[in-house]
Design an enzyme around this catalytic site. Structure first.
Site, PDB file in Angstrom:
ATOM      1  N   GLY A  31       0.814  -1.217   0.000  1.00 46.82           N
ATOM      2  CA  GLY A  31       0.000   0.000   0.000  1.00 46.82           C
ATOM      3  C   GLY A  31       0.844   1.262   0.000  1.00 46.82           C
ATOM      4  O   GLY A  31       0.425   2.308   0.503  1.00 46.82           O
ATOM      5  N   ALA A  32       2.033   1.176  -0.589  1.00 45.41           N
ATOM      6  CA  ALA A  32       3.002   2.277  -0.512  1.00 45.41           C
ATOM      7  C   ALA A  32       2.607   3.528  -1.280  1.00 45.41           C
ATOM      8  O   ALA A  32       3.164   4.599  -1.047  1.00 45.41           O
ATOM      9  CB  ALA A  32       4.367   1.799  -1.006  1.00 45.41           C
ATOM     10  N   THR A  33       1.656   3.411  -2.208  1.00 48.68           N
ATOM     11  CA  THR A  33       1.274   4.607  -2.974  1.00 48.68           C
ATOM     12  C   THR A  33       0.025   5.272  -2.399  1.00 48.68           C
ATOM     13  O   THR A  33      -0.468   6.248  -2.950  1.00 48.68           O
ATOM     14  CB  THR A  33       1.022   4.258  -4.454  1.00 48.68           C
ATOM     15  OG1 THR A  33      -0.015   3.271  -4.527  1.00 48.68           O
ATOM     16  CG2 THR A  33       2.283   3.739  -5.122  1.00 48.68           C
ATOM     17  N   GLY A  34      -0.472   4.751  -1.291  1.00 47.53           N
ATOM     18  CA  GLY A  34      -1.677   5.308  -0.682  1.00 47.53           C
ATOM     19  C   GLY A  34      -1.404   6.546   0.147  1.00 47.53           C
ATOM     20  O   GLY A  34      -0.263   7.011   0.254  1.00 47.53           O
ATOM     21  N   ILE A  93      -1.364   7.276   3.441  1.00 49.80           N
ATOM     22  CA  ILE A  93      -0.389   7.206   4.540  1.00 49.80           C
ATOM     23  C   ILE A  93       0.810   6.342   4.153  1.00 49.80           C
ATOM     24  O   ILE A  93       1.926   6.556   4.626  1.00 49.80           O
ATOM     25  CB  ILE A  93      -1.034   6.716   5.859  1.00 49.80           C
ATOM     26  CG1 ILE A  93      -0.211   7.171   7.069  1.00 49.80           C
ATOM     27  CG2 ILE A  93      -1.255   5.214   5.897  1.00 49.80           C
ATOM     28  CD1 ILE A  93      -0.174   8.670   7.280  1.00 49.80           C
ATOM     29  N   GLY A  94       0.596   5.382   3.240  1.00 48.92           N
ATOM     30  CA  GLY A  94       1.669   4.475   2.839  1.00 48.92           C
ATOM     31  C   GLY A  94       2.881   5.182   2.266  1.00 48.92           C
ATOM     32  O   GLY A  94       4.021   4.793   2.524  1.00 48.92           O
ATOM     33  N   LYS A 117     -11.296  -3.902  11.483  1.00 49.35           N
ATOM     34  CA  LYS A 117      -9.889  -3.790  11.898  1.00 49.35           C
ATOM     35  C   LYS A 117      -9.620  -4.649  13.135  1.00 49.35           C
ATOM     36  O   LYS A 117      -8.568  -5.288  13.239  1.00 49.35           O
ATOM     37  CB  LYS A 117      -9.530  -2.327  12.191  1.00 49.35           C
ATOM     38  CG  LYS A 117      -9.365  -1.473  10.944  1.00 49.35           C
ATOM     39  CD  LYS A 117      -8.809  -0.096  11.293  1.00 49.35           C
ATOM     40  CE  LYS A 117      -8.508   0.708  10.034  1.00 49.35           C
ATOM     41  NZ  LYS A 117      -7.914   2.025  10.338  1.00 49.35           N
ATOM     42  N   ARG A 129      -6.976  -7.843  13.858  1.00 54.83           N
ATOM     43  CA  ARG A 129      -6.112  -7.976  15.039  1.00 54.83           C
ATOM     44  C   ARG A 129      -6.256  -9.365  15.662  1.00 54.83           C
ATOM     45  O   ARG A 129      -5.262 -10.017  15.988  1.00 54.83           O
ATOM     46  CB  ARG A 129      -6.480  -6.931  16.098  1.00 54.83           C
ATOM     47  CG  ARG A 129      -6.089  -5.505  15.775  1.00 54.83           C
ATOM     48  CD  ARG A 129      -6.379  -4.602  16.976  1.00 54.83           C
ATOM     49  NE  ARG A 129      -5.959  -3.226  16.743  1.00 54.83           N
ATOM     50  CZ  ARG A 129      -5.847  -2.312  17.700  1.00 54.83           C
ATOM     51  NH1 ARG A 129      -6.143  -2.629  18.953  1.00 54.83           N
ATOM     52  NH2 ARG A 129      -5.455  -1.074  17.415  1.00 54.83           N
TER      53      ARG A 129
END
Length: 308
Positions: free
Chosen positions: A11-14, A16-17, A134, A138
Site C-alpha cells: 500500500g506504498a502509494t496510498g 499514509i503508505g 480492523k 487484530r
C-alpha cells in the site's frame, strides 16, 4: 542494534503508505514495495511516486494482496511486513496473515491501522462496523501467533487539522466553525510525515513488540475548543461558533445516506465521545513520544502557522 530489518510495504502509494515508505528509506531500511504491475507501468501519479522511491533505493516487487503466490514470494525476502491498505482492503489482510504464517520467518507485522485504537472505541454505525473489521484482523493475527505492532496514530493532520475538522475545507476557516458536541473532548492531531517516522522507528524496537503504539503527542493533544482558540489567536479574530449537540449529530448520521455517513460517525467517535484520549494507555500499549524523544514532530501550533 544490528542491521536494520528488511521491510515489505503493502500500500506504498496510498495516502499514509507513501509517508511510511519515505520514512523507511530515509531511516536506512532495505525497503520492498509490493505493487500491482498495472500501477507500476501506468503514467499515473502513483507510478511517478514509485519511480521516486526507486531512485531513493526502494525495490519494487510486482504482486497483489489478492495473489497468494506473489505475496508469499514477497514475504520470503523480508523481516517485517507493514500494511497501509485502504478501507476497502482491510478485510483482505487475512491474505497477508496467511502468507506470513506460511513463510514463517517474519519478525513483525504492522496491519493497516493508523487511526483510533479499535479496541477502545464507542462508535455508532456505520463507523462501528469499520472499526470492527480492523479489530477482526487484530484477532486473526493474535490467533496465528504472529508478532505484531498496532499503530494508533489518531487524526491525520491533512484531513482534520488543516480544516479544524470542518467538512469540505482545505484550510482553517476564518469566519465560522462548526463544533460537534461541547468541544471539550481531547483529540490528537499528527502530521502524516511524523506518522511515517514513528512507525518505522518502532520496527526494530523490542519495546513495541506485541503492543499498540499510541501517537498521543503532548503538544498535539487538545480539544476542539482549544484548537479554535489557538487559531483565533493566530489570525487575531474571533470565529462564530455553532455547537451541534450529540442528539443532532446522531440524527445527522441516521439521515445521511451511506457511505457519506461513515465520516460523520467517525467524527462522532473522535470529537463527541473523545475516543482517542478517554482511556489510559495500559500495559498492552506504549506512547511514541516517550519512546522516541529524539523525534522532533511538527506541533499543532507550528502546523497552523503555515495557514496564517
Amino acid at each position: 542494534m544490528g542491521s536494520r530489518s528488511r521491510i515489505l510495504l503493502i500500500g506504498a502509494t496510498g495516502y499514509i503508505g507513501r509517508h511510511v515508505a519515505k520514512a523507511s528509506l530515509d531511516l536506512g531500511h532495505p525497503t520492498f514495495l509490493l505493487v500491482r504491475e498495472s500501477t507500476a507501468s501506468s503514467n499515473s501519479e502513483k507510478a511517478q511516486l514509485l519511480e521516486s522511491f526507486k531512485a531513493s533505493g526502494a525495490n519494487i516487487v510486482h504482486g497483489s494482496i489478492d495473489d497468494h503466490a506473489s505475496l508469499v514470494e514477497a514475504v520470503k525476502n523480508v523481516d517485517v511486513v507493514i500494511s497501509t491498505v485502504g478501507s476497502l482492503q482491510i478485510e483482505s489482510q487475512v491474505n497477508i496473515i496467511k502468507a506470513i504464517k506460511e513463510v514463517g520467518t517474519v519478525k513483525r507485522f504492522f496491519p493497516s491501522e493508523f487511526g483510533n485504537d479499535v479496541d477502545n472505541v464507542h462508535a455508532v454505525e456505520p463507523a462501528k462496523s469499520v472499526f470492527e473489521v480492523k479489530a477482526k484482523v487484530r484477532r486473526a493475527i493474535e490467533a496465528e501467533g504472529i508478532p505484531y505492532t498496532y499503530v494508533s496514530s489518531n487524526c491525520f493532520a491533512g484531513y482534520f487539522l488543516r480544516s479544524l475538522a470542518q467538512a469540505g475545507l482545505t484550510a482553517p476557516p476564518r469566519d465560522k466553525v462548526v463544533i460537534l458536541g461541547d468541544g471539550n473532548a481531547r483529540v490528537v492531531f499528527v502530521k502524516e510525515e511524523d506518522i511515517g517516522t514513528f512507525t518505522i522507528k518502532a520496527v526494530d524496537d523490542p519495546r513495541t513488540l506485541n503492543k499498540t503504539l499510541y501517537l498521543r503527542l503532548p503538544a498535539n493533544t487538545l480539544s476542539l475548543n482549544e484548537l479554535v482558540a489557538l487559531w483565533e489567536k493566530k489570525i487575531d479574530k474571533t470565529l462564530e461558533k455553532a455547537y451541534v449537540p450529540e442528539e443532532e449529530v446522531l440524527k445527522l448520521i441516521a439521515d445521511t445516506p451511506f457511505p457519506a455517513n461513515i465520516s460523520i460517525a467517525i467524527s462522532h467517535s473522535i470529537f463527541v465521545k473523545g475516543d482517542q484520549t478517554n482511556f489510559e494507555i495500559g500495559p498492552a500499549g506504549v506512547e511514541a513520544s516517550q519512546l522516541y524523544p529524539d523525534v522532533k514532530y511538527t506541533t499543532v501550533d507550528e502546523y497552523l502557522s503555515n495557514f496564517v
